[in-house]
Scaffold this active site. Structure first.
Site, PDB file in Angstrom:
ATOM      1  N   SER A 264      10.520  20.498  -6.604  1.00  0.00           N
ATOM      2  CA  SER A 264       9.816  21.773  -6.430  1.00  0.00           C
ATOM      3  C   SER A 264       8.890  21.878  -5.236  1.00  0.00           C
ATOM      4  O   SER A 264       8.367  22.953  -4.959  1.00  0.00           O
ATOM      5  CB  SER A 264       9.010  22.093  -7.679  1.00  0.00           C
ATOM      6  OG  SER A 264       9.871  22.591  -8.656  1.00  0.00           O
TER       7      SER A 264
ATOM      8  N   SER B   2      10.150  25.151  -7.846  1.00  0.00           N
ATOM      9  CA  SER B   2       9.324  26.133  -8.490  1.00  0.00           C
ATOM     10  C   SER B   2       8.076  26.526  -7.686  1.00  0.00           C
ATOM     11  O   SER B   2       7.446  27.529  -7.994  1.00  0.00           O
ATOM     12  CB  SER B   2       8.872  25.587  -9.852  1.00  0.00           C
ATOM     13  OG  SER B   2       8.095  24.421  -9.678  1.00  0.00           O
TER      14      SER B   2
ATOM     15  N   LYS C   2      -0.951  26.224  -5.957  1.00  0.00           N
ATOM     16  CA  LYS C   2       0.036  26.655  -6.957  1.00  0.00           C
ATOM     17  C   LYS C   2      -0.651  26.887  -8.294  1.00  0.00           C
ATOM     18  O   LYS C   2      -1.514  26.099  -8.704  1.00  0.00           O
ATOM     19  CB  LYS C   2       1.107  25.572  -7.089  1.00  0.00           C
ATOM     20  CG  LYS C   2       2.248  25.923  -8.030  1.00  0.00           C
ATOM     21  CD  LYS C   2       3.268  24.782  -8.090  1.00  0.00           C
ATOM     22  CE  LYS C   2       4.468  25.109  -8.948  1.00  0.00           C
ATOM     23  NZ  LYS C   2       5.436  23.995  -8.992  1.00  0.00           N
TER      24      LYS C   2
HETATM   25  N1  GLN Z   1      14.273  22.759 -10.304  1.00  0.00           N
HETATM   26  C1  GLN Z   1      13.830  21.668 -11.108  1.00  0.00           C
HETATM   27  C2  GLN Z   1      13.571  22.127 -12.518  1.00  0.00           C
HETATM   28  O1  GLN Z   1      13.772  23.255 -12.768  1.00  0.00           O
HETATM   29  C3  GLN Z   1      12.617  21.054 -10.519  1.00  0.00           C
HETATM   30  C4  GLN Z   1      11.393  21.814 -10.851  1.00  0.00           C
HETATM   31  C5  GLN Z   1      10.173  21.082 -10.402  1.00  0.00           C
HETATM   32  O2  GLN Z   1      10.254  20.167  -9.579  1.00  0.00           O
HETATM   33  N2  GLN Z   1       9.055  21.462 -10.966  1.00  0.00           N
HETATM   34  O3  GLN Z   1      13.188  21.385 -13.359  1.00  0.00           O
END
Ligand code: GLN
Length: 476
Positions: free
Chosen positions: A178, A154, A79
């Site tokens: 995420s 994400s 990532k």
């Molecule tokens: N969807 C969550 C957020 O927007 C989690 C994102 C993540 O785990 N990086 O913060």
């Protein structure tokens, strides 16, 4: 060589039997990734030179008769919030479009020391903020299972490459879901280890008290092997834990008879449709394996979304202050004063979601609101952690949904941030408690959309979590 069907074991056998060399494997994996990527936009860039150099090192070790490491030759994607020396790392942001890190994250160092071959960097929501990968400055990722749908976020790119077969395993990051949510949406395995289990050194900070590095794979066994490689204490991360790392992959013995599983009432009350049916069916499979399933209660669950989006934005507002046009990033041209330079750099550089979170976070930390929001949220976080601690006095693992729904359509929720935030309802609790949690595929809807089951265990008990998920995967 069929990259989409390869496993870590298969690659090892092939290399040791001289069926193929690591360079041949890397060359074919890079070719296949380049050919397939336009379908999904999952890779932001391939790191051909680095991949081939590493593959040559693996072949040289094999030629010398040395053990080339547990991940020898394995094509891995990373990532783009995890820094890689000499390879552009954008964090999905326009601000870092040309940023070349001067060092490697600890997870990257360990991965390569184990023989892993990094193919490239994957698309993600800007600074890992999002649930659909639509906040990337470099365009959304399409879900390989349904190209008109999001891959989740994400870490959407890292989930998609494993599902698409353009990498064998990958690394993502999880702050509130995420890794687990995109894994569920794309039909692959995603693991969020205990907070502190894997070093965050070189993981670009979003919300430091919640950030984790975690693996994606097509099987629990491969995820366990990758986790075993990247886990462990790191003096470069002051929150990294000194706890010994078991050989996760070796402990997958499928013996889960008598394991006590908790099913949280609060997670099932609003779950409907095929997501519920598939989860219930998975629970029947676990019962068939000899697990005892009982209902449990995690009463603070209802406050989790509010709690998470206060703590995460507070930390994000502070962490993102470093992108100021002086360090790391490009600088807005033509500003007359220092203040204008900051404003214009940040105004042009950040996408809408990052700006929203910086404003929210600054607000909840400001004098007069700190007690009402931030401090309160920290107390709620303690209650959430206590719920899990109480539950684990009676059960060995918790089984839960990952997401209220399967992958949604691209564009469906982009204009409604609250609806987007609510999709994290089942994943953020485990993140706030810092316990290990993972998603394992548990079937598909009638439309062919993958659904995941979440498994959560006590701090540092990834072994039980992986064992349960593996036993389920074998039986399912
Ligand atoms: N969807 C969550 C957020 O927007 C989690 C994102 C993540 O785990 N990086 O913060």
């Amino acid at each position: 060589m069929q990259i989409p069907t390869l496993s870590i074991d298969r690659i090892r056998t092939g290399l040791l039997a001289r069926e193929f060399s690591a360079v041949e494997l890397a060359t074919e994996a890079l070719r296949f990734a380049a050919a397939e990527n336009p379908k999904t936009n999952a890779y932001l860039r391939l790191s051909e030179e680095r991949a081939l150099d590493q593959a040559k090192r693996v072949d040289a070790a094999l030629a010398r008769g040395e053990d080339p490491g547990p991940l020898a030759g394995v094509p891995v994607a990373v990532k783009d919030v995890i820094v890689t020396r000499g390879v552009v790392t954008t964090c999905g942001s326009r601000l870092l479009a040309n940023y070349v890190p001067p060092y490697d994250a600890t997870a990257i160092v360990k991965l390569e020391a184990a023989g892993g071959v990094i193919l490239g960097k994957t698309n993600c929501d800007e600074f890992a903020m999002g649930s659909s990968n639509e906040n990337s400055a470099f365009g959304p990722v399409r879900n390989p299972a349904a190209l008109d749908r999001v891959p989740g976020g994400s870490s959407g790119g890292s989930a998609a490459v494993v599902a698409q077969g353009t990498a064998v395993v990958s690394l993502g990051s999880d702050t509130g879901g995420s890794v687990r949510q995109p894994a569920a949406f794309c039909g692959v395995v995603g693991v969020t280890p205990t907070y502190g289990r894997v070093s965050r050194y070189g993981l670009t900070a979003y919300a430091s008290s919640l950030d984790h590095v975690g693996p994606f794979a097509r099987t629990v066994k491969d995820a366990a092997a990758l986790l075993g490689v990247i886990a462990g204490h790191d003096p470069c991360d002051s929150t990294s834990a000194a706890a010994p790392v078991p050989d996760y992959a070796a402990q997958l013995d499928a013996n889960v008879k008598g394991l006590k599983l908790g099913l949280p009432r609060e997670y099932l009350k609003d779950l409907t449709g095929e997501s519920l049916q598939l989860l219930l069916r998975a629970i029947e499979v676990l019962k068939g394996l000899g697990c005892e399933v009982r209902e449990i209660s995690l009463p603070a669950t209802d406050s989790a979304i509010a709690c998470y989006y206060i703590i995460a934005t507070a930390e994000a507002s502070s962490n993102l202050a470093r992108y100021d046009g002086v360090r790391y990033t490009a600088r807005a041209a033509g500003a007359g004063t220092l203040a204008a330079m900051y404003q214009e750099t940040r105004g042009e550089g950040f996408g809408a979601e990052c700006k929203r979170r910086i404003m929210l976070g600054t607000y909840v930390l400001s004098a007069g609101y700190y007690d009402a929001y931030y401090l309160k949220a920290q107390k709620v976080r303690t209650l959430i952690a206590r719920d899990f601690a109480n539950a684990f006095e009676h059960v060995d693992a918790i089984v839960a949904p990952v997401s209220p729904f399967p992958a949604f359509k691209l564009g469906e929720k982009v204009d409604d941030p609250l609806a987007m935030y609510l999709s994290d309802i089942y994943t953020i609790t485990g993140s706030l408690a810092g316990i290990p949690c993972m998603s394992v595929p548990c079937g598909q809807t009638a439309d062919g959309l993958p659904v995941g089951m979440q498994v959560l265990t006590r701090h540092f008990d990834e072994a039980t979590m992986l064992k349960l998920a593996d036993a389920y995967e074998q039986a399912h």
